[in-house]
Design a protein around this motif. Structure first.
Motif, mmCIF file in Angstrom:
data_model
loop_
_atom_site.group_PDB
_atom_site.id
_atom_site.type_symbol
_atom_site.label_atom_id
_atom_site.label_comp_id
_atom_site.label_asym_id
_atom_site.label_seq_id
_atom_site.Cartn_x
_atom_site.Cartn_y
_atom_site.Cartn_z
ATOM 1 N N MET A 1 3.074 -10.349 4.516
ATOM 2 C CA MET A 1 2.308 -9.765 3.439
ATOM 3 C C MET A 1 1.404 -8.646 3.964
ATOM 4 S SD MET A 1 2.224 -10.157 0.305
ATOM 5 C CE MET A 1 1.314 -9.567 -1.040
ATOM 6 N N LYS A 2 0.862 -8.826 5.160
ATOM 7 C CA LYS A 2 -0.004 -7.802 5.726
ATOM 8 C C LYS A 2 0.760 -6.493 5.911
ATOM 9 C CE LYS A 2 -2.928 -6.757 9.683
ATOM 10 N NZ LYS A 2 -3.449 -7.213 10.970
ATOM 11 N N GLU A 3 2.030 -6.591 6.360
ATOM 12 C CA GLU A 3 2.842 -5.383 6.564
ATOM 13 C C GLU A 3 3.109 -4.673 5.239
ATOM 14 O OE1 GLU A 3 6.348 -6.096 8.893
ATOM 15 O OE2 GLU A 3 5.236 -7.392 10.267
ATOM 16 N N VAL A 4 3.356 -5.442 4.184
ATOM 17 C CA VAL A 4 3.579 -4.851 2.861
ATOM 18 C C VAL A 4 2.312 -4.138 2.400
ATOM 19 C CG1 VAL A 4 4.028 -5.361 0.426
ATOM 20 C CG2 VAL A 4 5.351 -6.501 2.208
ATOM 21 N N ASN A 5 1.165 -4.778 2.582
ATOM 22 C CA ASN A 5 -0.112 -4.191 2.183
ATOM 23 C C ASN A 5 -0.366 -2.870 2.917
ATOM 24 O OD1 ASN A 5 -2.588 -3.992 0.890
ATOM 25 N ND2 ASN A 5 -3.639 -5.145 2.460
ATOM 26 N N ILE A 6 -0.123 -2.852 4.204
ATOM 27 C CA ILE A 6 -0.312 -1.634 4.997
ATOM 28 C C ILE A 6 0.644 -0.539 4.526
ATOM 29 C CG2 ILE A 6 -0.029 -0.634 7.306
ATOM 30 C CD1 ILE A 6 -1.072 -3.352 8.403
ATOM 31 N N ASP A 7 1.890 -0.899 4.260
ATOM 32 C CA ASP A 7 2.883 0.073 3.810
ATOM 33 C C ASP A 7 2.508 0.655 2.443
ATOM 34 O OD1 ASP A 7 5.359 1.490 4.205
ATOM 35 O OD2 ASP A 7 6.220 0.194 2.662
ATOM 36 N N VAL A 8 2.109 -0.188 1.512
ATOM 37 C CA VAL A 8 1.707 0.277 0.186
ATOM 38 C C VAL A 8 0.482 1.178 0.291
ATOM 39 C CG1 VAL A 8 0.761 -0.462 -2.044
ATOM 40 C CG2 VAL A 8 2.731 -1.637 -1.073
ATOM 41 N N CYS A 9 -0.476 0.786 1.097
ATOM 42 C CA CYS A 9 -1.683 1.589 1.284
ATOM 43 C C CYS A 9 -1.338 2.969 1.839
ATOM 44 C CB CYS A 9 -2.640 0.854 2.219
ATOM 45 S SG CYS A 9 -4.205 1.701 2.448
ATOM 46 N N ASN A 10 -0.477 3.019 2.833
ATOM 47 C CA ASN A 10 -0.070 4.302 3.416
ATOM 48 C C ASN A 10 0.681 5.169 2.416
ATOM 49 O OD1 ASN A 10 -1.234 3.771 5.891
ATOM 50 N ND2 ASN A 10 0.632 2.933 6.765
ATOM 51 N N LYS A 11 1.542 4.546 1.616
ATOM 52 C CA LYS A 11 2.309 5.303 0.614
ATOM 53 C C LYS A 11 1.376 5.863 -0.468
ATOM 54 C CE LYS A 11 6.793 4.131 1.713
ATOM 55 N NZ LYS A 11 6.648 4.032 3.133
ATOM 56 N N MET A 12 0.432 5.052 -0.932
ATOM 57 C CA MET A 12 -0.520 5.521 -1.946
ATOM 58 C C MET A 12 -1.379 6.661 -1.401
ATOM 59 S SD MET A 12 -0.025 4.004 -4.790
ATOM 60 C CE MET A 12 -1.498 4.578 -5.584
ATOM 61 N N TYR A 13 -1.854 6.508 -0.183
ATOM 62 C CA TYR A 13 -2.661 7.549 0.450
ATOM 63 C C TYR A 13 -1.863 8.849 0.568
ATOM 64 C CZ TYR A 13 -5.413 10.053 3.915
ATOM 65 O OH TYR A 13 -6.132 11.012 4.581
ATOM 66 N N SER A 14 -0.606 8.731 0.970
ATOM 67 C CA SER A 14 0.254 9.911 1.116
ATOM 68 C C SER A 14 0.464 10.605 -0.224
ATOM 69 C CB SER A 14 1.609 9.515 1.707
ATOM 70 O OG SER A 14 1.450 8.971 2.985
ATOM 71 N N MET A 15 0.768 9.841 -1.275
ATOM 72 C CA MET A 15 0.993 10.436 -2.589
ATOM 73 C C MET A 15 -0.266 11.093 -3.125
ATOM 74 S SD MET A 15 4.042 10.490 -3.666
ATOM 75 C CE MET A 15 3.808 10.815 -5.399
ATOM 76 N N LEU A 16 -1.407 10.429 -2.996
ATOM 77 C CA LEU A 16 -2.661 11.013 -3.484
ATOM 78 C C LEU A 16 -3.013 12.276 -2.712
ATOM 79 C CD1 LEU A 16 -4.728 7.781 -4.108
ATOM 80 C CD2 LEU A 16 -3.803 9.354 -5.832
ATOM 81 N N THR A 17 -2.752 12.270 -1.414
ATOM 82 C CA THR A 17 -3.011 13.454 -0.599
ATOM 83 C C THR A 17 -2.148 14.620 -1.059
ATOM 84 O OG1 THR A 17 -3.644 12.107 1.307
ATOM 85 C CG2 THR A 17 -2.987 14.371 1.753
ATOM 86 N N LEU A 18 -0.870 14.355 -1.331
ATOM 87 C CA LEU A 18 0.015 15.409 -1.816
ATOM 88 C C LEU A 18 -0.385 15.885 -3.210
ATOM 89 C CD1 LEU A 18 3.501 14.050 -0.668
ATOM 90 C CD2 LEU A 18 2.234 15.988 0.302
ATOM 91 N N LEU A 19 -0.720 14.950 -4.093
ATOM 92 C CA LEU A 19 -1.079 15.317 -5.464
ATOM 93 C C LEU A 19 -2.342 16.173 -5.530
ATOM 94 C CD1 LEU A 19 -0.291 12.050 -7.418
ATOM 95 C CD2 LEU A 19 0.781 14.279 -7.750
ATOM 96 N N PHE A 20 -3.300 15.894 -4.667
ATOM 97 C CA PHE A 20 -4.564 16.629 -4.706
ATOM 98 C C PHE A 20 -4.634 17.766 -3.690
ATOM 99 C CE2 PHE A 20 -5.703 12.641 -6.764
ATOM 100 C CZ PHE A 20 -6.284 13.131 -7.921
ATOM 101 N N SER A 21 -3.514 18.043 -3.055
ATOM 102 C CA SER A 21 -3.461 19.124 -2.083
ATOM 103 C C SER A 21 -3.580 20.480 -2.790
ATOM 104 C CB SER A 21 -2.137 19.074 -1.318
ATOM 105 O OG SER A 21 -1.989 20.207 -0.488
ATOM 106 N N GLU A 22 -4.162 21.416 -2.117
ATOM 107 C CA GLU A 22 -4.239 22.776 -2.660
ATOM 108 C C GLU A 22 -2.947 23.548 -2.399
ATOM 109 O OE1 GLU A 22 -7.795 24.745 -1.376
ATOM 110 O OE2 GLU A 22 -9.051 23.094 -2.047
ATOM 111 N N ASN A 23 -2.074 22.995 -1.604
ATOM 112 C CA ASN A 23 -0.784 23.605 -1.295
ATOM 113 C C ASN A 23 0.200 23.288 -2.426
ATOM 114 O OD1 ASN A 23 1.905 23.948 -0.329
ATOM 115 N ND2 ASN A 23 1.153 23.880 1.765
#
Length: 61
Positions: A1-23
């Protein structure tokens, strides 16, 4: 479960970073992922807002 949590957290962070990017290319990449995800989940139930994690920001800002 810890691995799933880390993976989901990383994916959410990546998507939010891309969505709010100025690029523009980053934003387009994120939207392509969102659109693909929508195509893959056409038969699923619509998501709902989890009110347990939503809170009033007035007191925090």
């Amino acid at each position: 479960m810890k691995e799933v949590n880390i993976d989901v957290c990383n994916k959410m962070y990546s998507m939010l970073t891309l969505l709010f990017s100025e690029n523009d290319d980053d934003f387009k990449r994120a939207m392509l992922s969102v659109n693909f995800g929508e195509l893959c989940t056409l038969g699923w139930y619509d998501p709902t807002i989890d009110r347990d994690i939503c809170f009033d920001l007035k007191g925090l800002l």
